[in-house]
Scaffold this active site. Structure first.
Site, mmCIF file in Angstrom:
data_model
loop_
_atom_site.group_PDB
_atom_site.id
_atom_site.type_symbol
_atom_site.label_atom_id
_atom_site.label_comp_id
_atom_site.label_asym_id
_atom_site.label_seq_id
_atom_site.Cartn_x
_atom_site.Cartn_y
_atom_site.Cartn_z
ATOM 1 N N LYS A 214 -7.067 -5.148 -2.759
ATOM 2 C CA LYS A 214 -7.864 -5.563 -1.606
ATOM 3 C C LYS A 214 -8.776 -4.430 -1.185
ATOM 4 C CE LYS A 214 -4.105 -4.192 1.409
ATOM 5 N NZ LYS A 214 -4.793 -3.187 2.211
ATOM 6 N N ASP B 69 0.781 -1.250 0.000
ATOM 7 C CA ASP B 69 0.000 0.000 0.000
ATOM 8 C C ASP B 69 0.813 1.302 0.000
ATOM 9 O OD1 ASP B 69 -1.925 -1.964 0.271
ATOM 10 O OD2 ASP B 69 -2.809 -1.198 2.116
ATOM 11 N N CYS C 85 -2.058 -2.423 7.763
ATOM 12 C CA CYS C 85 -1.939 -3.371 6.645
ATOM 13 C C CYS C 85 -0.622 -4.147 6.652
ATOM 14 C CB CYS C 85 -2.185 -2.647 5.329
ATOM 15 S SG CYS C 85 -3.923 -2.135 5.225
#
Ligand code: VGL
Ligand code: ZN
Length: 201
Positions: A106, A8, A151
């Site tokens: 995701k 990310d 994350c």
């Protein structure tokens, strides 16, 4: 076989972004340098529809960083972030993407959040990352990116759960909340994961 997993590194998690991680941009040169010593590099991308249930804006009268339940799980309500197709969802242009062989998205299902790159938060669906890595003969996964306490940490924990040797690269990640990250680091170590500095790799 070892893989570098970049979690990310998107504009909304970088300074100036909707859910900016303090000093998040500092991870980019570290990750770019690490890529050269890994035979496989894979990235994840938080990729939400505009009405995602993790957004405070999707719940009338609720504010970011309050908590609620979503899909039967405790959920922190976030500012709108990483909305599909927006600049905030794009990878930083400073991140070298040339060697990234695959991108696992995701957070597409509005009814459940997805911190880990492997599964949604309820472990109902896989992203396919575990089978992909296994198919490539990966034994060890080095986890980097943003945010360390969400994350990145949940990706590391699921990586351990999927029986990969798991190494979190501490200077290649930054937390939203340092205290929360401290707790996640203990949990990662306790479950058999390692935490190292990039200089030791
Ligand atoms: C993340 C909160 C919400 C992350 C993603 O990438 O750490 N955190 N969505
Ligand atoms: Zn998200």
């Amino acid at each position: 076989m070892k893989a570098l997993l970049i979690v990310d590194v998107q504009y909304d998690f970088l300074p100036g972004g909707a859910l900016a991680v303090p000093n998040g941009d500092k991870v980019i040169p570290v990750i770019n340098k690490l890529q050269g010593i890994f035979p496989l590099v894979v990235a994840t991308q938080d990729w939400h529809p505009p009405d995602h249930g993790s957004f405070a804006s999707a719940h009338k009268g609720r504010e970011p960083f309050e908590t609620t339940t979503l899909g039967g799980l405790e959920q922190i309500l976030w500012p709108d972030h990483c909305v599909q197709g927006t600049r905030g969802a794009a990878f930083s242009e400073d991140l070298d993407m040339n060697a990234v062989e695959a991108i696992f998205r995701k957070g597409l299902d509005p009814a459940i959040d997805s911190y880990s790159g492997f599964f949604d938060n309820g472990k109902k669906k896989t992203t396919g990352l575990s089978d992909y890595l296994q198919g490539k003969g990966v034994k060890t996964v080095y986890v980097t990116g943003l945010a360390a306490d969400f994350c990145v940490a949940f990706t590391a924990l699921d990586s351990i759960g999927e029986r990969f040797e798991t190494v979190l690269v501490e200077d290649a990640t930054r937390p939203i909340d340092p205290e929360g990250f401290g707790k996640m680091k203990s949990s990662i170590r306790q479950k058999g994961g390692k935490i190292v500095q990039s200089a030791a790799i």
